[in-house]
Design an enzyme around this catalytic site. Structure first.
Site, PDB file in Angstrom:
ATOM      1  N   GLN A   1      15.240  -9.088  -2.577  1.00 36.33           N
ATOM      2  CA  GLN A   1      14.206  -8.943  -3.607  1.00 36.33           C
ATOM      3  C   GLN A   1      14.826  -8.652  -4.975  1.00 36.33           C
ATOM      4  O   GLN A   1      15.671  -7.764  -5.102  1.00 36.33           O
ATOM      5  CB  GLN A   1      13.229  -7.819  -3.263  1.00 36.33           C
ATOM      6  CG  GLN A   1      12.039  -7.840  -4.224  1.00 36.33           C
ATOM      7  CD  GLN A   1      11.073  -6.691  -4.044  1.00 36.33           C
ATOM      8  OE1 GLN A   1      11.415  -5.547  -4.307  1.00 36.33           O
ATOM      9  NE2 GLN A   1       9.856  -6.997  -3.617  1.00 36.33           N
TER      10      GLN A   1
ATOM     11  N   PRO B   1       9.591  -4.131   1.537  1.00 36.08           N
ATOM     12  CA  PRO B   1      10.718  -3.555   0.792  1.00 36.08           C
ATOM     13  C   PRO B   1      10.316  -2.179   0.281  1.00 36.08           C
ATOM     14  O   PRO B   1       9.212  -2.011  -0.236  1.00 36.08           O
ATOM     15  CB  PRO B   1      10.905  -4.532  -0.378  1.00 36.08           C
ATOM     16  CG  PRO B   1       9.591  -5.235  -0.533  1.00 36.08           C
ATOM     17  CD  PRO B   1       8.926  -5.225   0.819  1.00 36.08           C
TER      18      PRO B   1
ATOM     19  N   ASN C   1      -0.693  -6.903   2.353  1.00 34.80           N
ATOM     20  CA  ASN C   1       0.004  -5.617   2.453  1.00 34.80           C
ATOM     21  C   ASN C   1      -0.886  -4.521   1.865  1.00 34.80           C
ATOM     22  O   ASN C   1      -1.656  -4.762   0.949  1.00 34.80           O
ATOM     23  CB  ASN C   1       1.337  -5.716   1.684  1.00 34.80           C
ATOM     24  CG  ASN C   1       1.971  -4.367   1.394  1.00 34.80           C
ATOM     25  OD1 ASN C   1       2.154  -3.999   0.238  1.00 34.80           O
ATOM     26  ND2 ASN C   1       2.301  -3.627   2.425  1.00 34.80           N
TER      27      ASN C   1
ATOM     28  N   ARG D   1       4.562   2.191   4.344  1.00 39.67           N
ATOM     29  CA  ARG D   1       4.811   3.580   4.740  1.00 39.67           C
ATOM     30  C   ARG D   1       4.563   3.878   6.204  1.00 39.67           C
ATOM     31  O   ARG D   1       5.194   4.778   6.766  1.00 39.67           O
ATOM     32  CB  ARG D   1       3.986   4.510   3.847  1.00 39.67           C
ATOM     33  CG  ARG D   1       4.558   4.587   2.439  1.00 39.67           C
ATOM     34  CD  ARG D   1       3.555   5.083   1.462  1.00 39.67           C
ATOM     35  NE  ARG D   1       2.454   4.135   1.323  1.00 39.67           N
ATOM     36  CZ  ARG D   1       1.370   4.361   0.617  1.00 39.67           C
ATOM     37  NH1 ARG D   1       1.224   5.510   0.005  1.00 39.67           N
ATOM     38  NH2 ARG D   1       0.422   3.440   0.530  1.00 39.67           N
TER      39      ARG D   1
ATOM     40  N   CYS E   1       6.144  -3.297  -8.835  1.00 42.12           N
ATOM     41  CA  CYS E   1       6.673  -1.938  -8.957  1.00 42.12           C
ATOM     42  C   CYS E   1       6.070  -1.228 -10.172  1.00 42.12           C
ATOM     43  O   CYS E   1       6.220  -1.684 -11.306  1.00 42.12           O
ATOM     44  CB  CYS E   1       8.191  -1.970  -9.079  1.00 42.12           C
ATOM     45  SG  CYS E   1       8.876  -0.321  -9.273  1.00 42.12           S
TER      46      CYS E   1
HETATM   47  C1  LIG Z   1       9.148   4.785  -1.337  1.00 44.55           C
HETATM   48  C2  LIG Z   1       8.611   3.417  -1.668  1.00 44.55           C
HETATM   49  C3  LIG Z   1       9.442   2.492  -2.268  1.00 44.55           C
HETATM   50  C4  LIG Z   1       8.965   1.209  -2.567  1.00 44.55           C
HETATM   51  N1  LIG Z   1       9.827   0.277  -3.088  1.00 44.55           N
HETATM   52  C5  LIG Z   1       9.422  -1.011  -3.246  1.00 44.55           C
HETATM   53  C6  LIG Z   1      10.348  -2.039  -3.616  1.00 44.55           C
HETATM   54  O1  LIG Z   1      11.561  -1.820  -3.781  1.00 44.55           O
HETATM   55  N2  LIG Z   1       9.848  -3.299  -3.772  1.00 44.55           N
HETATM   56  C7  LIG Z   1       8.524  -3.600  -3.566  1.00 44.55           C
HETATM   57  O2  LIG Z   1       8.127  -4.755  -3.710  1.00 44.55           O
HETATM   58  N3  LIG Z   1       7.648  -2.650  -3.190  1.00 44.55           N
HETATM   59  C8  LIG Z   1       8.063  -1.380  -3.002  1.00 44.55           C
HETATM   60  N4  LIG Z   1       7.183  -0.438  -2.546  1.00 44.55           N
HETATM   61  C9  LIG Z   1       5.806  -0.833  -2.207  1.00 44.55           C
HETATM   62  C10 LIG Z   1       5.706  -1.237  -0.721  1.00 44.55           C
HETATM   63  O3  LIG Z   1       6.485  -2.379  -0.459  1.00 44.55           O
HETATM   64  C11 LIG Z   1       4.245  -1.526  -0.331  1.00 44.55           C
HETATM   65  O4  LIG Z   1       3.789  -2.578  -1.129  1.00 44.55           O
HETATM   66  C12 LIG Z   1       3.335  -0.311  -0.532  1.00 44.55           C
HETATM   67  O5  LIG Z   1       3.911   0.855   0.013  1.00 44.55           O
HETATM   68  C13 LIG Z   1       1.961  -0.556   0.098  1.00 44.55           C
HETATM   69  O6  LIG Z   1       2.051  -0.708   1.487  1.00 44.55           O
HETATM   70  P1  LIG Z   1       1.616   0.493   2.507  1.00 44.55           P
HETATM   71  O7  LIG Z   1       0.218   0.903   2.139  1.00 44.55           O
HETATM   72  O8  LIG Z   1       1.733  -0.155   3.865  1.00 44.55           O
HETATM   73  O9  LIG Z   1       2.601   1.607   2.291  1.00 44.55           O
HETATM   74  C14 LIG Z   1       7.623   0.860  -2.278  1.00 44.55           C
HETATM   75  C15 LIG Z   1       6.787   1.816  -1.684  1.00 44.55           C
HETATM   76  C16 LIG Z   1       7.265   3.072  -1.374  1.00 44.55           C
HETATM   77  C17 LIG Z   1       6.332   4.060  -0.707  1.00 44.55           C
END
Ligand SMILES: Cc1cc2nc3c(=O)[nH]c(=O)nc-3n(C[C@H](O)[C@H](O)[C@H](O)COP(=O)(O)O)c2cc1C
Length: 350
Positions: free
Chosen positions: A75, A17, A206, A231, A105
């Site tokens: 979520q 998400p 993750n 990302r 968050c």
């Molecule tokens: C722009 C952005 C928005 C995000 N919004 C949420 C969200 O709405 N809910 C959530 O659980 N995590 C959110 N996250 C966290 C991501 O789900 C994820 O846990 C985090 O980016 C780490 O994973 P990665 O290293 O693969 O990017 C967000 C991350 C980014 C970059």
């Protein structure tokens, strides 16, 4: 069969998400391009629950209209157990295939409201919230909770994992970074292994997946049943399938994404293209955006010029094949610009 025995995902690889990104238009484009054998499921952006339960129409807007073989979990983020429980029950009534609770968050708004990652310092409250939602939705609908590896440090990762399991969740999702670490430090996957060792429910790992091969590497090295990409899917939405795409396919994704945003009335042409530019900050798929030309894409202020540049990138591949379709793109989007004015507010405004 109860939810505990069977999660609805079609493969072990999930799209994370991401608020401001994984609204229905982006999700649908990703789901269309990665079959159920590659991408196992995804989630809405968080729906913030404050003191009163969210209306069904808001939850429906987050879920979107299109259905795919892969589930889209809804979520929720909040700290009021009763409002969260009632919202979750409504989500089940409108057929959300899975409910996920956000305890990760780190945004100021969430922390001020003692929600999201604020709760990482209080495993007992995490457990209480999970339990309240479990009770409200019954046993049939799968329930997951997404935590970070901790608040200020990772010493509570096992306690948090056990709180999620103790509250009755079917799946624990762990972002390997702590709240303090935010997003930029390298994700320490040993914390995922610790979470796996602390519970008997499946764990989804993750954080820090950069390419296709990392998905399986995360599962193999940590014991996680599932792996979730954040990302890196903004850089390459095809990451779940492996293999490259052409420049034209990459441009087509971005054009369809902008059109999808405008179709829902969620965006003006200008704001749709702002969203496209947000993706372009990460984008690598198809070699469309490179380190050498990224700035020139991001500096493009004129929406029509940005769209024309994407159209040109469709190049011989698609324009040659279907001139009428792609030649009309800019006109199409400009018409949608008029139509969306009639449509009303975005899901973020509701
Ligand atoms: C722009 C952005 C928005 C995000 N919004 C949420 C969200 O709405 N809910 C959530 O659980 N995590 C959110 N996250 C966290 C991501 O789900 C994820 O846990 C985090 O980016 C780490 O994973 P990665 O290293 O693969 O990017 C967000 C991350 C980014 C970059």
């Amino acid at each position: 069969m109860t939810a505990r025995q069977k999660l609805p995902f079609t493969s072990p690889y999930l799209l994370a998400p991401m608020q401001g990104v994984t609204e229905p238009s982006f999700r649908e484009r990703v789901l269309e391009r990665n079959g159920p054998g590659a991408l196992g499921g995804t989630f809405t952006e968080f729906c913030r629950v404050v003191r009163t339960p969210l209306p069904r129409r808001v939850l429906s807007a987050h879920l979107g209209e299109k259905r795919f073989p892969q589930p889209v979990g809804l979520q929720l983020m909040g700290s009021d157990a009763q409002a969260m429980a009632q919202t979750a029950a409504r989500a089940v009534e409108i057929s959300a295939p899975l409910i996920d609770l956000n305890f990760g968050c780190p945004a100021k708004g969430a922390l001020r409201g003692c929600a999201g990652a604020a709760l990482l310092d209080e495993p007992a409250r995490v457990e209480e919230l999970v339990r309240a939602v479990r009770k409200a939705i019954g046993e049939e609908t799968p329930l997951s909770a997404k935590i970070r590896a901790g608040g200020e440090d990772d010493r509570n990762v096992e306690a948090l994992a056990r709180a999620v399991e103790g509250g009755g969740a079917d799946l624990l999702i762990v972002h390997a970074r702590t709240r303090r670490e935010g997003y930029s430090v390298a994700a320490d996957w040993r914390r995922l292994e610790r979470a796996v060792g602390a519970v008997s429910i499946p764990v989804c790992g993750n954080g820090g997946i950069h390419e296709y091969g990392d998905l399986e590497r995360l599962r193999r090295t940590t014991g996680c049943a599932l792996a979730m990409v954040g990302r890196a899917a903004l850089a390459d939405p095809w990451i779940f399938s492996g293999g490259g795409v052409s420049r034209g396919e990459a441009a087509r994704f971005l054009i369809d994404y902008a059109a999808g945003l405008m179709d829902r009335g969620a965006c003006t042409l200008e704001s749709a293209l702002r969203r496209v530019k947000q993706l372009l900050r990460y984008w690598t798929a198809g070699g469309l955006v490179t380190d050498d030309n990224r700035l020139s894409w991001l500096r493009e202020e004129n929406p029509e010029a940005l769209m024309a540049r994407l159209e040109r990138a469709l190049g011989g591949e698609e324009i040659g094949r279907n001139r009428a379709d792609s030649g009309e793109l800019l006109g199409d989007l400009t018409c949608r610009r008029g139509a969306q004015r009639e449509h009303g507010r975005s899901i973020h405004e509701r």
